[in-house]
Write an enzyme that holds these catalytic residues in place. Structure first.
Site, PDB file in Angstrom:
ATOM      1  N   ASP A  24       1.478  -7.760   4.131  1.00 40.12           N
ATOM      2  CA  ASP A  24       0.332  -6.944   3.757  1.00 40.12           C
ATOM      3  C   ASP A  24      -0.765  -7.783   3.112  1.00 40.12           C
ATOM      4  OD1 ASP A  24       2.256  -7.323   1.651  1.00 40.12           O
ATOM      5  OD2 ASP A  24       1.053  -5.968   0.405  1.00 40.12           O
ATOM      6  N   GLY A  26      -3.147  -9.445   4.214  1.00 39.04           N
ATOM      7  CA  GLY A  26      -4.481  -9.430   4.808  1.00 39.04           C
ATOM      8  C   GLY A  26      -5.503  -8.755   3.920  1.00 39.04           C
ATOM      9  N   ILE A  27      -5.087  -7.740   3.183  1.00 42.68           N
ATOM     10  CA  ILE A  27      -6.001  -7.117   2.218  1.00 42.68           C
ATOM     11  C   ILE A  27      -6.264  -8.075   1.064  1.00 42.68           C
ATOM     12  CG2 ILE A  27      -6.061  -5.412   0.351  1.00 42.68           C
ATOM     13  CD1 ILE A  27      -5.245  -3.304   2.225  1.00 42.68           C
ATOM     14  N   TYR A 143       6.349  -5.682 -10.927  1.00 43.14           N
ATOM     15  CA  TYR A 143       6.172  -7.010 -11.495  1.00 43.14           C
ATOM     16  C   TYR A 143       5.871  -6.928 -12.988  1.00 43.14           C
ATOM     17  CZ  TYR A 143       5.735  -8.857  -6.734  1.00 43.14           C
ATOM     18  OH  TYR A 143       5.965  -9.209  -5.436  1.00 43.14           O
ATOM     19  N   ALA A 144       6.272  -7.958 -13.725  1.00 39.20           N
ATOM     20  CA  ALA A 144       5.875  -8.109 -15.121  1.00 39.20           C
ATOM     21  C   ALA A 144       4.599  -8.936 -15.136  1.00 39.20           C
ATOM     22  CB  ALA A 144       6.980  -8.798 -15.909  1.00 39.20           C
ATOM     23  N   LYS A 173      11.673  -4.477  -6.077  1.00 39.16           N
ATOM     24  CA  LYS A 173      11.333  -5.890  -5.915  1.00 39.16           C
ATOM     25  C   LYS A 173      10.697  -6.381  -7.198  1.00 39.16           C
ATOM     26  CE  LYS A 173       7.957  -8.744  -3.368  1.00 39.16           C
ATOM     27  NZ  LYS A 173       7.050  -8.758  -2.187  1.00 39.16           N
ATOM     28  N   GLY A 225       7.273 -12.995   1.300  1.00 38.61           N
ATOM     29  CA  GLY A 225       6.176 -13.056   2.248  1.00 38.61           C
ATOM     30  C   GLY A 225       5.775 -14.453   2.651  1.00 38.61           C
TER      31      GLY A 225
END
Length: 264
Positions: A24, A26-27, A143-144, A173, A225
């Protein structure tokens, strides 16, 4: 969980472990290497052993013919690296749109500890409630991250993954704390399957050692990724990651079986 959620979790994993390749970016980053010809990259990583790929909804037409029967996840928020604040992830889709795009699951990013945490917390809660009605699993990317947060602090990471469970996610995740011993606390902080992010590319050995450490700590796999889709041989690195996640291989054996050089 409902029967639908269980069935769809099977489509994005193997025996309760997960090799997911998010694309993802690309954004966030634009059409970087590995994403211009995303069709070829999707074909390579799924042939290599990835259980599922992940994109924004608009890329769905480029996914299905090339994923070799593997799972598909649609991501529901995003931001850009050239905008005012990359941590300010905004909604980009809905659960219903993801279903129409052929998704087996949805994902949502929350930066725990950031100035945007309150809005993202509310939105994740709404996403999980809607997804539950449709029997769609939710991968929370928790995420932290924030002005006073160490992104590798196991206490902060443990808080992030627990938040995901408290809000109704099915998989979570998060970042890796740097070693298996400290990451055990993160995995023990929730009953959800915990998968690690990859972050910026390291060497092949560094990537596979990180995966090995996460699995030894009780992790359930990866959602990785750039370390995979920007590799010069995405199929091979996906194969090495899957060797650790799905076949419990040691680092050297996973690299060797994938045909990757073992760095000194």
């Amino acid at each position: 969980m409902t029967t639908g959620i269980d069935a769809r979790l099977d489509r994005i994993g193997t025996n309760d472990s997960y090799v997911i390749v998010p694309m993802d970016h690309g954004i966030t980053l634009g059409a970087v290497d590995g994403l211009k010809d995303i069709e070829s990259t999707i074909d390579a990583v799924t042939r290599g052993g990835a259980d599922a790929v992940l994109t924004q909804k608009g890329v769905a037409p480029r996914v299905h013919e090339h994923k070799n029967g593997k799972g598909y996840i649609v991501h529901l928020n995003g931001s850009t690296s050239i905008g005012p604040d990359e941590n300010d992830k905004r909604l980009t889709g809905t659960v219903e749109e993801a279903i129409r795009a052929g998704a087996d699951a949805v994902s949502f990013h929350i930066n725990v500890g950031s100035n945007h945490e309150p809005d993202q917390l509310t939105q994740l809660s709404e996403v999980t409630a809607t997804a539950r009605r449709f029997g769609i699993p939710v991968l929370a990317m928790a995420y932290a991250r924030g002005p006073d947060v160490d992104p590798e602090d196991p206490e902060a990471l443990g808080h992030a993954v627990r938040l995901a469970e408290e809000l109704g996610a099915d998989i979570v995740k998060t970042g890796y704390s740097g070693d298996a011993e400290s990451f055990e606390h993160v995995c023990e902080s929730t009953r959800l399957p915990v998968v690690i992010a990859g972050g910026s590319r390291g060497t092949d050995r560094e990537t596979i050692e990180m995966v090995r450490g996460a699995m030894d700590a009780g992790g359930a796999g990866v959602s990785m990724g750039r370390s995979i889709f920007q590799h010069e041989n995405p199929e091979a690195i996906a194969n090495a990651v899957a060797g650790v996640v799905h076949h419990d291989l040691p680092v050297e054996e996973a690299l060797a079986k994938a045909g990757l050089a073992i760095e000194a």
